[in-house]
Design a protein around this motif. Structure first.
Motif, short mmCIF file in Angstrom:
data_model
loop_
_atom_site.label_atom_id
_atom_site.label_comp_id
_atom_site.label_asym_id
_atom_site.label_seq_id
_atom_site.Cartn_x
_atom_site.Cartn_y
_atom_site.Cartn_z
N ILE A 187 0.85 -1.18 0.00
CA ILE A 187 0.00 0.00 0.00
C ILE A 187 0.89 1.24 0.00
N ASP A 188 0.30 2.36 -0.38
CA ASP A 188 0.97 3.66 -0.34
C ASP A 188 0.33 4.44 0.80
N LEU A 189 0.77 4.19 2.02
CA LEU A 189 0.16 4.76 3.22
C LEU A 189 0.13 6.28 3.19
N PHE A 190 1.22 6.89 2.78
CA PHE A 190 1.35 8.35 2.86
C PHE A 190 0.97 9.07 1.57
N LYS A 191 0.50 8.31 0.56
CA LYS A 191 0.11 8.86 -0.74
C LYS A 191 1.25 9.65 -1.38
N ASN A 192 2.47 9.11 -1.24
CA ASN A 192 3.65 9.77 -1.81
C ASN A 192 4.37 8.88 -2.82
N LYS A 193 3.66 7.85 -3.29
CA LYS A 193 4.17 6.89 -4.27
C LYS A 193 5.29 6.00 -3.73
#
Length: 171
Positions: free
Chosen positions: A64-70
């Motif tokens: 998953i991309d927890l921090f939405k930073n790729k």
């Protein structure tokens, strides 16, 4: 023809999980051996890191991309913990999270809107827990318990624009 080989401390225990390296977009492998060591192995067969766990991984390792930073993290569960680790093998945030009941099933991961607001459903026998990506229980999740044990991980379907979660039970 063999491209590369790697020697682990013990025979492979887990499913071999392909893991995307978010820096170079190449695929790597996450593998657990019978000594409960989790390895991340590069595309060249180099062991990038090894981490000892107390239990066997159930199912495969997901990302998953927890921090939405790729940047991608590894998500998986054992019989009594939910793990999220970074690509260097370190725990992320509040993880690992102790489960209230033991489970024999792998987690189910949902991203309803494809916006990286993940939901993680863990079925522990008759008890079913929905977590957000940070490992907090979702308060609006209504299916807390079923009459019989779950026998498979939950699956998500979209039919006519509506979301459905299918959960198979013993009965």
């Amino acid at each position: 023809r063999t491209i590369w080989g790697v020697q682990l401390e013990a025979p492979i225990l887990s499913k071999i999980s392909p893991i995307k390296n978010h820096y170079n977009q190449k695929w790597e492998l996450a593998i657990q051996d019978e000594n409960l060591n989790l390895y991340l192995i590069s595309t060249d067969g180099e062991i990038l890191w090894k981490r000892k766990l107390k239990e066997a991984i159930i199912g495969s390792v997901q990302q998953i991309d927890l921090f939405k930073n790729k940047k991608l993290q590894l998500l998986f569960n054992t019989k009594n913990k939910l793990f999220l680790i970074d690509r260097k093998g370190r725990d992320v945030g509040a993880y690992p999270i102790a489960l209230k009941h033991n489970t024999e099933l792998p987690l189910a991961l949902f991203d309803y809107e494809k916006n990286r607001n993940y939901r993680i459903l863990l079925s522990c026998g008759k008890h079913h827990y929905m977590y957000d990506k940070n490992g907090k229980i979702i308060s609006g999740w209504k299916l807390k318990q079923t009459k019989s044990d779950a026998i498979h991980s939950a699956e998500h379907f979209v039919v006519a624009g509506r979301d459905y979660i299918l959960l198979s039970e013993e009965n």
